[in-house]
Design a protein around this motif. Structure first.
Motif, PDB file in Angstrom:
ATOM      1  N   GLY A   1      -3.720   1.834  -0.690  1.00 46.36           N
ATOM      2  CA  GLY A   1      -3.968   2.169   0.711  1.00 46.36           C
ATOM      3  C   GLY A   1      -3.085   3.286   1.228  1.00 46.36           C
ATOM      4  N   THR A   2      -2.255   3.879   0.365  1.00 45.46           N
ATOM      5  CA  THR A   2      -1.444   5.011   0.802  1.00 45.46           C
ATOM      6  C   THR A   2      -1.858   6.225  -0.038  1.00 45.46           C
ATOM      7  OG1 THR A   2       0.315   4.807  -0.822  1.00 45.46           O
ATOM      8  CG2 THR A   2       0.495   3.428   1.139  1.00 45.46           C
ATOM      9  N   ARG A   3      -1.379   7.401   0.370  1.00 43.56           N
ATOM     10  CA  ARG A   3      -1.750   8.598  -0.384  1.00 43.56           C
ATOM     11  C   ARG A   3      -1.131   8.564  -1.777  1.00 43.56           C
ATOM     12  NH1 ARG A   3       2.119  13.434   1.069  1.00 43.56           N
ATOM     13  NH2 ARG A   3       3.948  12.265   1.615  1.00 43.56           N
ATOM     14  N   ALA A   4      -0.114   7.685  -1.987  1.00 45.23           N
ATOM     15  CA  ALA A   4       0.547   7.617  -3.282  1.00 45.23           C
ATOM     16  C   ALA A   4      -0.395   7.112  -4.375  1.00 45.23           C
ATOM     17  CB  ALA A   4       1.769   6.713  -3.197  1.00 45.23           C
ATOM     18  N   VAL A   5      -1.489   6.447  -3.965  1.00 44.91           N
ATOM     19  CA  VAL A   5      -2.363   5.868  -4.971  1.00 44.91           C
ATOM     20  C   VAL A   5      -2.998   6.954  -5.842  1.00 44.91           C
ATOM     21  CG1 VAL A   5      -4.605   5.688  -3.811  1.00 44.91           C
ATOM     22  CG2 VAL A   5      -3.815   3.838  -5.242  1.00 44.91           C
ATOM     23  N   ASN A   6      -3.338   8.096  -5.226  1.00 43.10           N
ATOM     24  CA  ASN A   6      -3.919   9.192  -6.017  1.00 43.10           C
ATOM     25  C   ASN A   6      -2.905   9.752  -6.987  1.00 43.10           C
ATOM     26  OD1 ASN A   6      -6.515   9.200  -4.880  1.00 43.10           O
ATOM     27  ND2 ASN A   6      -5.666  10.111  -3.023  1.00 43.10           N
ATOM     28  N   VAL A   7      -1.656   9.790  -6.537  1.00 45.56           N
ATOM     29  CA  VAL A   7      -0.598  10.310  -7.410  1.00 45.56           C
ATOM     30  C   VAL A   7      -0.402   9.368  -8.595  1.00 45.56           C
ATOM     31  CG1 VAL A   7       1.838  10.931  -7.501  1.00 45.56           C
ATOM     32  CG2 VAL A   7       0.506  11.453  -5.482  1.00 45.56           C
ATOM     33  N   VAL A   8      -0.464   8.058  -8.327  1.00 48.68           N
ATOM     34  CA  VAL A   8      -0.308   7.090  -9.418  1.00 48.68           C
ATOM     35  C   VAL A   8      -1.423   7.291 -10.438  1.00 48.68           C
ATOM     36  CG1 VAL A   8      -0.363   4.631 -10.003  1.00 48.68           C
ATOM     37  CG2 VAL A   8       0.935   5.401  -8.033  1.00 48.68           C
ATOM     38  N   ARG A   9      -2.643   7.518  -9.938  1.00 44.56           N
ATOM     39  CA  ARG A   9      -3.760   7.779 -10.857  1.00 44.56           C
ATOM     40  C   ARG A   9      -3.464   9.009 -11.705  1.00 44.56           C
ATOM     41  NH1 ARG A   9      -8.287   7.409  -6.696  1.00 44.56           N
ATOM     42  NH2 ARG A   9      -8.391   5.207  -6.380  1.00 44.56           N
TER      43      ARG A   9
END
Ligand SMILES: Nc1ncnc2c1ncn2[C@@H]1O[C@H](COP(=O)(O)OP(=O)(O)OP(=O)(O)O)[C@@H](O)[C@H]1O
Length: 303
Positions: free
Chosen positions: A32-40
């Protein structure tokens, strides 16, 4: 215990359970945060690196290994606000004490009704799992319990903080006069003014429940997951607040609000996570020089 993988003891089981728990908590922190795309992105990067090692591509795996080391430091700097917020969240008390109480939500709904009756514009973001600290910093920090007179006073036409949005954490107002990221004016929402587009914009980038009272129409609406819901009456507003805020368990993905007819053609953005490109545009819009001008009083008087 003997298994095909050898001896497994109580310690091993405990080890696996603790690691699984930590991985799940880590997922909850970034979901639910923008960090999720970075984790991907990091997972893809790690996959390519492992594949390069397995295939014996020494130059590629050396370069990726080096880039990974630098990347870790870059990420720490880039996501410093998110990391701070995540650590804050770990230390924050859980349960009803940390969330909006039923009484606070009743007061909130009542205040919205009164503002709508008087056609006083309002913009209220309720924080859920995504920390709204970076948006709170664009306004003035306050710390006050939600109450009907206080909310009415905040949005009163001549009040110093009536422009912009306020942010609620649990039963407390933590900031007022905040700038929310604007949904671009060239898309599905072009016929909406900036107050509504700011509500949609924030709800697209976070899992916040964003309430809007229209100054022109005296209507109450909720933006969630990048969608603007239909006009609500007091009962519907209370029901939605109960479902979206009071009953919202930690770790559940945001439920998109039923879109209004005019938003049905919008791209399916039920997922509250935003891509990196829109984040960049939003950050550009948040610069102080682009702060929206307060609306001229003359226009307000016409409404
Ligand atoms: N980026 C923003 N973040 C927070 N609040 C904003 C932002 N942009 C505008 N606003 C608020 O919206 C007000 C202007 O609302 P405007 O009339 O343009 O929108 P609207 O969607 O038509 O709302 P209304 O129906 O209430 O008139 C500003 O005075 C300010 O309080």
């Amino acid at each position: 215990m003997t298994t095909p993988f050898g001896q497994i003891g109580v310690q091993d089981v405990l080890d696996i359970v603790v690691v699984a728990f930590l991985v799940y908590q880590g997922y909850l922190l970034v979901a639910g945060t923008r960090a999720v795309n970075v984790v991907r992105g990091i997972l893809v990067f790690a996959g390519v690196w492992v594949a390069a090692q397995l295939l014996g591509l020494t130059t590629l795996s050396y370069l990726l290994g080096r880039a990974g080391t630098v990347g870790i430091f870059a990420l720490l700097v880039l996501f410093q606000p998110e990391l701070r917020a995540a650590l804050e969240r770990v230390g924050r008390p859980r349960g009803r004490d940390a969330s909006a109480s039923g009484a606070a939500l009743q007061d909130l709904a009542r205040a919205m009704e009164r503002l709508a009756e008087r056609k006083t514009g309002a913009l209220i973001a309720i924080e859920r799992r995504t920390p709204l600290g970076e948006y709170a910093e664009t306004g003035v920090n306050i710390d006050a319990l939600v109450s009907v007179p206080f909310l009415e006073a905040l949005f009163a036409r001549n009040a110093p903080l009536h422009d912009g949005g306020i942010i609620l954490q649990g039963a407390r107002v933590v900031a007022a006069g905040c700038l929310f990221p604007l949904q671009p004016a060239d898309g599905t929402y072009r016929r909406y003014g900036t107050r509504h587009r700011a509500a949609i914009g924030l709800s697209e980038l976070t899992d916040a429940v964003v309430l809007v009272v229209s100054e022109e129409r005296g209507s109450m609406r909720i933006a969630l997951g990048g969608r603007l819901g239909p006009d609500l009456n007091g009962t519907e507003l209370r029901e939605q607040l109960r479902e979206l805020v009071y009953d919202y368990p930690v770790g559940r993905a945001a439920v998109p609000v039923k879109p209004t007819p005019e938003t049905k053609s919008a791209p399916e953005t039920g997922d509250v996570r935003a891509d990196a490109a829109s984040q960049t545009e939003v950050r550009a819009e948040l610069r102080p020089e682009t702060r929206p001008e307060p609306r001229p009083e003359t226009r307000k008087e016409q409404t």
